[in-house]
Design a protein around this motif. Structure first.
Motif, PDB file in Angstrom:
ATOM      1  N   VAL A  70     -12.333  34.051  28.138  1.00 33.83           N
ATOM      2  CA  VAL A  70     -13.400  35.041  28.267  1.00 33.83           C
ATOM      3  C   VAL A  70     -12.812  36.435  28.471  1.00 33.83           C
ATOM      4  N   ALA A  71     -11.805  36.562  29.328  1.00 32.53           N
ATOM      5  CA  ALA A  71     -11.217  37.869  29.607  1.00 32.53           C
ATOM      6  C   ALA A  71     -10.566  38.481  28.370  1.00 32.53           C
ATOM      7  N   ARG A  72     -10.088  37.650  27.454  1.00 33.82           N
ATOM      8  CA  ARG A  72      -9.473  38.168  26.229  1.00 33.82           C
ATOM      9  C   ARG A  72     -10.488  38.835  25.301  1.00 33.82           C
ATOM     10  N   VAL A  73     -11.756  38.614  25.561  1.00 32.65           N
ATOM     11  CA  VAL A  73     -12.816  39.294  24.811  1.00 32.65           C
ATOM     12  C   VAL A  73     -13.376  40.471  25.600  1.00 32.65           C
ATOM     13  N   THR A  74     -13.575  40.289  26.893  1.00 30.72           N
ATOM     14  CA  THR A  74     -14.276  41.308  27.676  1.00 30.72           C
ATOM     15  C   THR A  74     -13.426  42.551  27.927  1.00 30.72           C
ATOM     16  N   ILE A  75     -12.130  42.399  28.132  1.00 31.04           N
ATOM     17  CA  ILE A  75     -11.307  43.571  28.426  1.00 31.04           C
ATOM     18  C   ILE A  75     -11.199  44.507  27.213  1.00 31.04           C
ATOM     19  N   PRO A  76     -11.021  44.010  25.984  1.00 28.97           N
ATOM     20  CA  PRO A  76     -11.086  44.933  24.841  1.00 28.97           C
ATOM     21  C   PRO A  76     -12.415  45.673  24.731  1.00 28.97           C
ATOM     22  N   LEU A  77     -13.525  45.036  25.135  1.00 30.78           N
ATOM     23  CA  LEU A  77     -14.805  45.749  25.151  1.00 30.78           C
ATOM     24  C   LEU A  77     -14.763  46.920  26.122  1.00 30.78           C
ATOM     25  N   GLN A  78     -14.115  46.737  27.274  1.00 29.90           N
ATOM     26  CA  GLN A  78     -13.967  47.836  28.223  1.00 29.90           C
ATOM     27  C   GLN A  78     -13.208  48.995  27.592  1.00 29.90           C
ATOM     28  N   VAL A  79     -12.115  48.682  26.900  1.00 30.76           N
ATOM     29  CA  VAL A  79     -11.337  49.729  26.238  1.00 30.76           C
ATOM     30  C   VAL A  79     -12.203  50.500  25.256  1.00 30.76           C
ATOM     31  N   ALA A  80     -12.992  49.765  24.468  1.00 29.87           N
ATOM     32  CA  ALA A  80     -13.854  50.416  23.481  1.00 29.87           C
ATOM     33  C   ALA A  80     -14.868  51.340  24.149  1.00 29.87           C
ATOM     34  N   GLY A  81     -15.495  50.880  25.233  1.00 25.66           N
ATOM     35  CA  GLY A  81     -16.476  51.711  25.920  1.00 25.66           C
ATOM     36  C   GLY A  81     -15.879  52.986  26.476  1.00 25.66           C
ATOM     37  N   LEU A  82     -14.686  52.898  27.044  1.00 25.65           N
ATOM     38  CA  LEU A  82     -14.034  54.070  27.623  1.00 25.65           C
ATOM     39  C   LEU A  82     -13.583  55.051  26.538  1.00 25.65           C
ATOM     40  N   VAL A  83     -13.125  54.547  25.404  1.00 32.25           N
ATOM     41  CA  VAL A  83     -12.753  55.427  24.290  1.00 32.25           C
ATOM     42  C   VAL A  83     -13.990  56.169  23.768  1.00 32.25           C
ATOM     43  N   ILE A  84     -15.130  55.467  23.692  1.00 28.00           N
ATOM     44  CA  ILE A  84     -16.372  56.125  23.278  1.00 28.00           C
ATOM     45  C   ILE A  84     -16.721  57.253  24.250  1.00 28.00           C
ATOM     46  N   LEU A  85     -16.591  56.996  25.557  1.00 26.59           N
ATOM     47  CA  LEU A  85     -16.871  58.042  26.545  1.00 26.59           C
ATOM     48  C   LEU A  85     -15.917  59.224  26.395  1.00 26.59           C
ATOM     49  N   TRP A  86     -14.670  58.946  26.149  1.00 21.38           N
ATOM     50  CA  TRP A  86     -13.662  59.998  25.994  1.00 21.38           C
ATOM     51  C   TRP A  86     -13.991  60.918  24.811  1.00 21.38           C
TER      52      TRP A  86
END
Length: 395
Positions: A285-301
């Motif tokens: 599960v973590a191998r999917v959820t952590i990349p989603l976090q990266v994507a969300g933060l890049v969008i915010l940036w």
């Protein structure tokens, strides 16, 4: 069969486990609003009303997590030796006291320096209260539904926590706008007391007996999962500390909606996918959820518009939502039941480490290059967390 023994029998289905966990979720939600209500208010209050810069804002926001980190051991010991219920009760009362200290910083008409000192004291008291509250609640939940539903217990405690954050942030901002900082503090003081009343209807569980491992031995058993959690928390902490100031710097409105969007997607992901860590294993599960976090933060940036920033908050919330229970399921498997409180205290302490690092690091970045790169910092930390997860040993 005694009433207490019956209460501690493992539920036979996921639906029964959820039914037992719902009162805990309501209790934690009410208590944790003391954390959620000031989240969007404190940065603005410290920066605009008291007149301090981004670095001080970062330290104010981080000070609670630092205090919580330093008291997780104590919270675990109280939970394992005295029981989960006393730990939760003391934690609730301390959370209420912390909010009253916040209020005293404005009710007494203090100069900015004294008001800032009182805020730091309140954050420290809140840190201790949160340590006891969450460590006790997690141990109490797992003890009530059994180790088989560890992930589900973490899911519902997390729904309560981040529901309180997502709902508390805009509510706190509205109270600040309408009635001032003191009204927000008063509301934050009353809500944990209501949670104490609800606690009367929840069956206690006795502490586990048997030889207990030392706290640092427990830390040694779970640290790979905790380190991944700490790194993935830096982005979440940076967003909560600086989203409002980032919106203001862009001359945007609606920062509380960003926090609400994070909380809504966080809760929705847990409601829909909350059973996956128990079913599939935390590592997958973590191998999917952590990349989603990266994507969300890049969008915010990179966000050029507030609507896109809002989408970034939602993606980040969906990703971070299951990271905590996914890694927690793996961590709890490595410790005996009599050390469950210590394990929960140690594991959640890594959230505090992540939040404690997020405030000062993000404050330094914001002070030198502005607010958007704060989110890039969080994305990089989450990317390192993903590398850690890829290297975790198979169960």
């Amino acid at each position: 069969m005694s009433r207490q023994t019956s209460a501690n029998m493992a539920p036979v289905s996921g639906g029964e486990a959820t039914r037992r966990l719902l009162p805990f979720a309501v209790m934690v939600f009410l208590g944790y609003l003391t954390v959620g209500l000031p989240l969007a208010v404190l940065p603005v209050h410290v920066h605009d009303r008291l007149g301090f810069g981004p670095a001080i804002v970062g330290w104010v926001m981080a000070s609670q997590s630092i205090a919580t980190l330093l008291t997780r051991h104590f919270g675990g010991v109280v939970t394992d030796t005295r029981g989960s219920r006393p730990a939760v009760l003391i934690g609730m009362l301390l959370c209420s006291l912390a909010a009253l200290i916040y209020g005293a910083s404005v009710w007494a008409g203090c100069p900015p320096e004294i008001a800032l000192l009182l805020l730091f004291v309140g954050r420290a008291v809140l840190g201790l209260g949160e340590s006891l509250l969450i460590t006790g609640a997690l141990s109490w939940c797992i003890g009530t539904v059994g180790a088989r539903y560890t992930g589900r217990a973490m899911v519902w405690v997390g729904i309560a926590m981040f529901g309180a954050i997502g709902g508390g942030a805009p509510l706190g901002s509205e109270l600040l706008k309408r009635d001032g900082f003191g009204a927000m503090a008063l509301a934050a003081a009353v809500l944990p007391l209501l949670a104490c009343l609800l606690m009367k209807g929840i069956e206690p569980i006795p502490p586990h007996h048997g030889r207990r491992l030392g706290f640092f031995k427990v830390v040694g058993l779970i640290w790979p999962y905790g380190a991944s959690l700490a790194l993935s928390t830096i982005g979440f902490g940076s967003m909560f500390a600086f989203l409002g100031l980032d919106y203001a710097a862009h001359h945007w409105t609606g920062a509380p909606l960003g926090l609400m969007s994070f909380g809504a997607s966080y809760v929705a992901a847990r409601l829909i996918f909350g059973g996956l860590p128990d079913q599939l294993g935390g590592r997958r599960v973590a191998r999917v959820t952590i990349p989603l976090q990266v994507a969300g933060l890049v969008i915010l940036w990179l966000a050029p518009l507030p609507a896109i920033a809002l989408a970034g908050c939602s993606v980040l919330g969906a990703g971070y939502s299951l990271t905590f229970p996914a890694l927690g399921v793996e961590a709890v498997r490595h410790v005996p039941p009599q050390n469950r409180g210590a394990a929960m205290g140690a594991y959640v302490a890594f959230v505090d480490i992540g939040l404690g690092l997020a405030g000062p690091l993000a404050g330094m970045v914001a002070g030198h290059v502005g607010y958007p790169p704060v989110f890039l910092l969080g994305a990089c930390a989450s990317a390192v967390a993903f590398i850690f997860v890829l290297r975790l040993p198979a169960p």
